[in-house]
Design an enzyme around this catalytic site. Structure first.
Site: not given
Length: 322
Positions: A236, A265, A287
């Site tokens: 993370r 994000e 991601h």
């Protein structure tokens, strides 16, 4: 489908991709699917649901308070820091995550990033692609300098399923492996985070985000790392001080930086890592580590099993009971 099947809603199906089938979920629930749900739409879309299925949408007291019928939340991930689990617990709402579905996918990207940064692959392939190799008249190119993994120390922060998989690959390359985790592991030398940061040539981060791990890789710990360290974060974004990362990269403290996750994000233009995204010694991805098609389908299948177990009164992947 059983007429008594639970009413379920998926809030952000677009984050799961187009190649996978939602049929395992549709077969056992009355399923409503939304590709994307904006924050202001959440409360209305979960109002009548008994099951909410989500990936990145944030669920908190403000929107959950409107969901009078809600019994179960299923997150299509292992991490669940986007859900107010304490509030769910107070309301008797079950929360399930998915364990182990993305181990191979995330480990694969972790190792790929390390190899990319060690071998300077973009520069090397670009040299051939541009025609410069052909025009050079020299049979090879050996700069920028690259190194073997064998003999290096690979530090792994958070040695759960993914970290352990990476550790096995690192060993296969001849690396000495150090791990830092809450509970000692019998297979690898365990150390504290400060020792790992000082001794490792390569560091990959795999720990979940919690109040304990937020900012774990601090500016001070980055400064204590070996100059030229390769650092990869597939956990993370907020586990690492991202502003300190960008500074250390510019200063040459970090030799190579791989990042798949960001504290916000998608990566915003005012994020400290955005300003260094085009440097030659970075490998930034959107991601994607968890998202091999096999991994995503496995995740859907496991969420269906979580719903079945809940309907039978069984406990499976219940993070609200931790």
């Amino acid at each position: 489908m059983n007429n008594n099947a639970l009413r379920a809603v998926i809030l952000d199906a677009a984050t799961l991709g187009d190649e996978i089938s939602l049929a395992p979920l549709a077969a056992i629930t009355h399923l409503t699917v939304h590709a994307i749900t904006a924050p202001e739409e959440v409360a209305d879309r979960i109002r009548d649901a008994q099951v909410v299925i989500l990936n990145k949408v944030r669920l908190n007291q403000a929107n959950l308070a409107h969901a009078a019928h809600l019994k179960l939340i299923c997150v299509s991930a292992t991490g669940y820091d986007n859900i107010d689990v304490d509030y769910c617990r107070s309301r008797g709402i079950a929360v399930c995550n998915v364990l182990g579905y993305s181990t191979d996918s995330v480990a694969q990207l972790t190792v790929a990033m390390v190899l990319d940064l060690m071998l300077h692959l973009p520069e090397m392939t670009g040299y051939v692609r541009s025609g410069a190799y052909t025009a050079s008249g020299v049979a090879n190119r050996l700069s920028p300098t690259f190194h073997e993994l064998a003999g290096k120390t690979w530090g792994i922060v958070g040695a759960g399923n993914i970290g352990k998989k990476v550790a096995r690959v690192a060993e296969a390359f001849g690396c000495r492996v150090l791990i830092c985790r809450r509970r000692p592991d019998p297979d690898y030398p365990n150390t504290d985070i400060d020792t790992l940061c000082r001794e490792a040539d390569i560091i990959s981060v795999h720990t979940p985000l919690s109040e304990e791990t937020r900012g774990l890789i601090s500016r001070e710990r980055i400064a204590a790392m070996k100059r030229g360290v390769i650092l990869v974060n597939v956990a993370r974004g907020a586990v690492i001080d991202e502003a300190a990362l960008a500074d250390a990269l510019r200063e040459g403290q970090i030799g190579g930086l791989g990042v798949d996750v960001y504290s916000t994000e998608p990566l915003p233009a005012d994020h400290p890592l955005y300003a260094v995204r085009e440097l030659p010694n970075v490998c930034f991805t959107p991601h994607m580590a968890w998202g091999a098609v096999e991994s995503r389908q496995r995740c859907i299948d496991e969420m269906a099993e979580n719903i079945r177990a809940f309907s039978r009164g069984e406990i499976r992947c219940r993070v609200d009971l931790l």
